[in-house]
Scaffold this motif. Structure first.
Motif, PDB file in Angstrom:
ATOM      1  N   GLU A 158      11.577   5.650  -2.141  1.00 58.97           N
ATOM      2  CA  GLU A 158      10.255   5.850  -2.739  1.00 58.97           C
ATOM      3  C   GLU A 158       9.223   4.913  -2.114  1.00 58.97           C
ATOM      4  O   GLU A 158       8.072   5.295  -1.899  1.00 58.97           O
ATOM      5  CB  GLU A 158      10.312   5.652  -4.255  1.00 58.97           C
ATOM      6  CG  GLU A 158       8.961   5.845  -4.925  1.00 58.97           C
ATOM      7  CD  GLU A 158       9.058   6.188  -6.394  1.00 58.97           C
ATOM      8  OE1 GLU A 158       8.283   5.607  -7.177  1.00 58.97           O
ATOM      9  OE2 GLU A 158       9.889   7.046  -6.755  1.00 58.97           O
ATOM     10  N   ARG A 159       9.625   3.676  -1.813  1.00 59.49           N
ATOM     11  CA  ARG A 159       8.693   2.744  -1.176  1.00 59.49           C
ATOM     12  C   ARG A 159       8.263   3.251   0.190  1.00 59.49           C
ATOM     13  O   ARG A 159       7.095   3.146   0.567  1.00 59.49           O
ATOM     14  CB  ARG A 159       9.330   1.354  -1.046  1.00 59.49           C
ATOM     15  CG  ARG A 159       8.393   0.330  -0.397  1.00 59.49           C
ATOM     16  CD  ARG A 159       9.001  -1.058  -0.399  1.00 59.49           C
ATOM     17  NE  ARG A 159      10.233  -1.113   0.375  1.00 59.49           N
ATOM     18  CZ  ARG A 159      10.278  -1.216   1.701  1.00 59.49           C
ATOM     19  NH1 ARG A 159       9.151  -1.245   2.399  1.00 59.49           N
ATOM     20  NH2 ARG A 159      11.426  -1.283   2.337  1.00 59.49           N
ATOM     21  N   HIS A 160       9.214   3.824   0.941  1.00 64.86           N
ATOM     22  CA  HIS A 160       8.866   4.362   2.256  1.00 64.86           C
ATOM     23  C   HIS A 160       7.930   5.561   2.122  1.00 64.86           C
ATOM     24  O   HIS A 160       6.998   5.722   2.923  1.00 64.86           O
ATOM     25  CB  HIS A 160      10.134   4.770   3.009  1.00 64.86           C
ATOM     26  CG  HIS A 160      10.967   3.605   3.456  1.00 64.86           C
ATOM     27  ND1 HIS A 160      10.437   2.519   4.129  1.00 64.86           N
ATOM     28  CD2 HIS A 160      12.295   3.338   3.320  1.00 64.86           C
ATOM     29  CE1 HIS A 160      11.391   1.641   4.394  1.00 64.86           C
ATOM     30  NE2 HIS A 160      12.534   2.111   3.903  1.00 64.86           N
ATOM     31  N   ASP A 198       4.613   4.068   1.302  1.00 67.34           N
ATOM     32  CA  ASP A 198       4.021   3.445   2.487  1.00 67.34           C
ATOM     33  C   ASP A 198       3.486   4.502   3.450  1.00 67.34           C
ATOM     34  O   ASP A 198       2.434   4.306   4.081  1.00 67.34           O
ATOM     35  CB  ASP A 198       5.063   2.573   3.208  1.00 67.34           C
ATOM     36  CG  ASP A 198       5.397   1.307   2.431  1.00 67.34           C
ATOM     37  OD1 ASP A 198       4.640   0.963   1.511  1.00 67.34           O
ATOM     38  OD2 ASP A 198       6.430   0.682   2.739  1.00 67.34           O
ATOM     39  N   PHE A 199       4.220   5.613   3.569  1.00 68.87           N
ATOM     40  CA  PHE A 199       3.748   6.701   4.424  1.00 68.87           C
ATOM     41  C   PHE A 199       2.444   7.262   3.862  1.00 68.87           C
ATOM     42  O   PHE A 199       1.505   7.563   4.601  1.00 68.87           O
ATOM     43  CB  PHE A 199       4.809   7.796   4.506  1.00 68.87           C
ATOM     44  CG  PHE A 199       4.415   8.973   5.367  1.00 68.87           C
ATOM     45  CD1 PHE A 199       4.003   8.796   6.671  1.00 68.87           C
ATOM     46  CD2 PHE A 199       4.452  10.262   4.853  1.00 68.87           C
ATOM     47  CE1 PHE A 199       3.638   9.871   7.474  1.00 68.87           C
ATOM     48  CE2 PHE A 199       4.098  11.353   5.637  1.00 68.87           C
ATOM     49  CZ  PHE A 199       3.680  11.161   6.945  1.00 68.87           C
ATOM     50  N   GLY A 200       2.385   7.380   2.529  1.00 69.46           N
ATOM     51  CA  GLY A 200       1.152   7.840   1.895  1.00 69.46           C
ATOM     52  C   GLY A 200       0.004   6.873   2.131  1.00 69.46           C
ATOM     53  O   GLY A 200      -1.134   7.290   2.380  1.00 69.46           O
ATOM     54  N   LEU A 201       0.287   5.567   2.072  1.00 70.40           N
ATOM     55  CA  LEU A 201      -0.745   4.564   2.354  1.00 70.40           C
ATOM     56  C   LEU A 201      -1.233   4.664   3.797  1.00 70.40           C
ATOM     57  O   LEU A 201      -2.430   4.544   4.080  1.00 70.40           O
ATOM     58  CB  LEU A 201      -0.196   3.159   2.101  1.00 70.40           C
ATOM     59  CG  LEU A 201      -0.062   2.711   0.645  1.00 70.40           C
ATOM     60  CD1 LEU A 201       0.606   1.348   0.575  1.00 70.40           C
ATOM     61  CD2 LEU A 201      -1.421   2.673  -0.042  1.00 70.40           C
ATOM     62  N   TRP A 202      -0.280   4.884   4.723  1.00 68.10           N
ATOM     63  CA  TRP A 202      -0.653   5.014   6.128  1.00 68.10           C
ATOM     64  C   TRP A 202      -1.574   6.211   6.327  1.00 68.10           C
ATOM     65  O   TRP A 202      -2.590   6.118   7.021  1.00 68.10           O
ATOM     66  CB  TRP A 202       0.599   5.166   6.978  1.00 68.10           C
ATOM     67  CG  TRP A 202       0.297   5.366   8.449  1.00 68.10           C
ATOM     68  CD1 TRP A 202      -0.003   4.401   9.362  1.00 68.10           C
ATOM     69  CD2 TRP A 202       0.240   6.619   9.137  1.00 68.10           C
ATOM     70  NE1 TRP A 202      -0.233   4.978  10.593  1.00 68.10           N
ATOM     71  CE2 TRP A 202      -0.095   6.331  10.492  1.00 68.10           C
ATOM     72  CE3 TRP A 202       0.449   7.947   8.760  1.00 68.10           C
ATOM     73  CZ2 TRP A 202      -0.230   7.337  11.451  1.00 68.10           C
ATOM     74  CZ3 TRP A 202       0.311   8.947   9.713  1.00 68.10           C
ATOM     75  CH2 TRP A 202      -0.023   8.635  11.041  1.00 68.10           C
ATOM     76  N   ASP A 262     -14.914   3.536   2.413  1.00 68.81           N
ATOM     77  CA  ASP A 262     -16.063   3.474   1.516  1.00 68.81           C
ATOM     78  C   ASP A 262     -16.145   4.691   0.610  1.00 68.81           C
ATOM     79  O   ASP A 262     -16.923   4.708  -0.337  1.00 68.81           O
ATOM     80  CB  ASP A 262     -17.365   3.345   2.312  1.00 68.81           C
ATOM     81  CG  ASP A 262     -17.547   4.488   3.305  1.00 68.81           C
ATOM     82  OD1 ASP A 262     -18.674   4.689   3.767  1.00 68.81           O
ATOM     83  OD2 ASP A 262     -16.538   5.161   3.617  1.00 68.81           O
ATOM     84  N   ASN A 263     -15.345   5.717   0.899  1.00 68.37           N
ATOM     85  CA  ASN A 263     -15.399   6.932   0.085  1.00 68.37           C
ATOM     86  C   ASN A 263     -14.082   7.270  -0.571  1.00 68.37           C
ATOM     87  O   ASN A 263     -14.012   8.165  -1.389  1.00 68.37           O
ATOM     88  CB  ASN A 263     -15.826   8.140   0.954  1.00 68.37           C
ATOM     89  CG  ASN A 263     -17.260   8.033   1.413  1.00 68.37           C
ATOM     90  OD1 ASN A 263     -18.103   7.528   0.690  1.00 68.37           O
ATOM     91  ND2 ASN A 263     -17.531   8.485   2.630  1.00 68.37           N
ATOM     92  N   GLY A 264     -13.004   6.588  -0.190  1.00 74.67           N
ATOM     93  CA  GLY A 264     -11.706   6.942  -0.731  1.00 74.67           C
ATOM     94  C   GLY A 264     -10.907   5.732  -1.145  1.00 74.67           C
ATOM     95  O   GLY A 264     -11.284   4.594  -0.912  1.00 74.67           O
ATOM     96  N   ASN A 265      -9.789   5.963  -1.769  1.00 77.65           N
ATOM     97  CA  ASN A 265      -8.926   4.901  -2.250  1.00 77.65           C
ATOM     98  C   ASN A 265      -7.526   5.174  -1.746  1.00 77.65           C
ATOM     99  O   ASN A 265      -6.919   6.183  -2.095  1.00 77.65           O
ATOM    100  CB  ASN A 265      -8.954   4.873  -3.785  1.00 77.65           C
ATOM    101  CG  ASN A 265      -8.125   3.728  -4.339  1.00 77.65           C
ATOM    102  OD1 ASN A 265      -6.918   3.666  -4.142  1.00 77.65           O
ATOM    103  ND2 ASN A 265      -8.796   2.839  -5.050  1.00 77.65           N
ATOM    104  N   SER A 266      -6.994   4.273  -0.903  1.00 80.97           N
ATOM    105  CA  SER A 266      -5.702   4.508  -0.276  1.00 80.97           C
ATOM    106  C   SER A 266      -4.568   4.519  -1.282  1.00 80.97           C
ATOM    107  O   SER A 266      -3.615   5.277  -1.147  1.00 80.97           O
ATOM    108  CB  SER A 266      -5.438   3.444   0.801  1.00 80.97           C
ATOM    109  OG  SER A 266      -6.351   3.582   1.858  1.00 80.97           O
ATOM    110  N   ASP A 267      -4.650   3.649  -2.313  1.00 79.22           N
ATOM    111  CA  ASP A 267      -3.605   3.629  -3.333  1.00 79.22           C
ATOM    112  C   ASP A 267      -3.573   4.943  -4.097  1.00 79.22           C
ATOM    113  O   ASP A 267      -2.508   5.484  -4.390  1.00 79.22           O
ATOM    114  CB  ASP A 267      -3.828   2.466  -4.298  1.00 79.22           C
ATOM    115  CG  ASP A 267      -3.467   1.130  -3.664  1.00 79.22           C
ATOM    116  OD1 ASP A 267      -2.495   1.091  -2.889  1.00 79.22           O
ATOM    117  OD2 ASP A 267      -4.159   0.145  -3.930  1.00 79.22           O
TER     118      ASP A 267
END
Length: 231
Positions: free
Chosen positions: A77-79, A82-86, A95-100
């Motif tokens: 799940e962490r991977h 992390d892939f989603g964060l990448w 400035d327009n989105g949130n990576s989390d």
């Protein structure tokens, strides 16, 4: 060849998510919240329908335990997160989105769209017989739910189409090779384990728990292997 069913499924997720992203600001928060909770209940109902068909509780317990241990050992799940964060850092402007938020939407939607009997059975049917009917039905459900998910969780939901394309595409391509091992008993046990995971996703969507469902996914394969050798 990936198969038309998976292609249509991926396209439906992209289309539904795009509608949700653009309409998100026009949908009041109270509507989005209530609808997403309602969808969570529907997700849980589907999970219960799948899980309650189980006939071999010890096999299911073993599958979930073994799968969870493997998933935790690999930090699956962490991977995925992390892939989603990448992806979020790459495709969402800071400035327009949130990576989390992007990663959360990607993870939730990927699990929801991939973990289930329809994804597995439909991909096998499409690969073995060229019959995409089941995946067409799944595509309709995924596209409609994608509108609400994307409006609530953002762009990450759209990119979950990547997970669906890879996951279902691989199953479809390998369907001919695994056909001798995919008996009704194997599919049934995979469905039971998948149903339990879908229930867990529903609880997470309701914000009642924070179960690491991604780390349980190997349990699907454990269920299939155990069912093949024991039933």
């Amino acid at each position: 060849m990936i198969g038309t069913g998976t292609i249509v499924n991926v396209a439906s997720i992209v289309a539904g998510s795009a509608v949700g992203i653009f309409a998100g600001s026009g949908i009041k928060e109270k509507y989005r919240e209530t609808v997403i909770k309602g969808l969570a209940l529907c997700v849980m109902m589907l999970g219960f329908q799948m899980a309650l068909k189980g006939q071999h509780i010890l096999l299911t317990i073993a599958s979930i335990v073994v799968g969870s241990i493997l998933g935790e050992a690999c930090s699956l799940e962490r991977h995925l997160h992390d892939f989603g964060l990448w992806l979020g850092n790459r495709f969402v402007q800071k400035d327009n989105g949130n990576s989390d938020q992007f990663a959360e939407g990607f993870l939730y939607a990927s699990l929801l769209y991939c973990v289930g009997a329809m994804a597995i059975v439909g991909s096998i049917q499409d690969g073995m017989s060229g019959n995409p009917t089941t995946l067409y039905a799944k595509a309709m459900l995924d596209g409609l739910s994608g509108i609400i998910y994307a409006a609530n969780m953002g762009t990450g939901v759209l990119f979950s189409a990547i997970s669906v394309g890879i996951y279902q595409g691989i199953i479809t391509i390998l369907a001919g090779l695994i056909a001798p091992y995919v008996t009704p008993a194997v599919i049934a046990e995979i469905s039971v384990s998948g149903g339990l995971m879908i229930i867990a996703i529903g609880f997470n969507m309701l914000e009642l728990t924070s179960i690491r469902v991604g780390n349980m996914v190997p349990g699907l394969f454990a269920a299939g292997i155990l069912a093949h050798f024991l039933l």
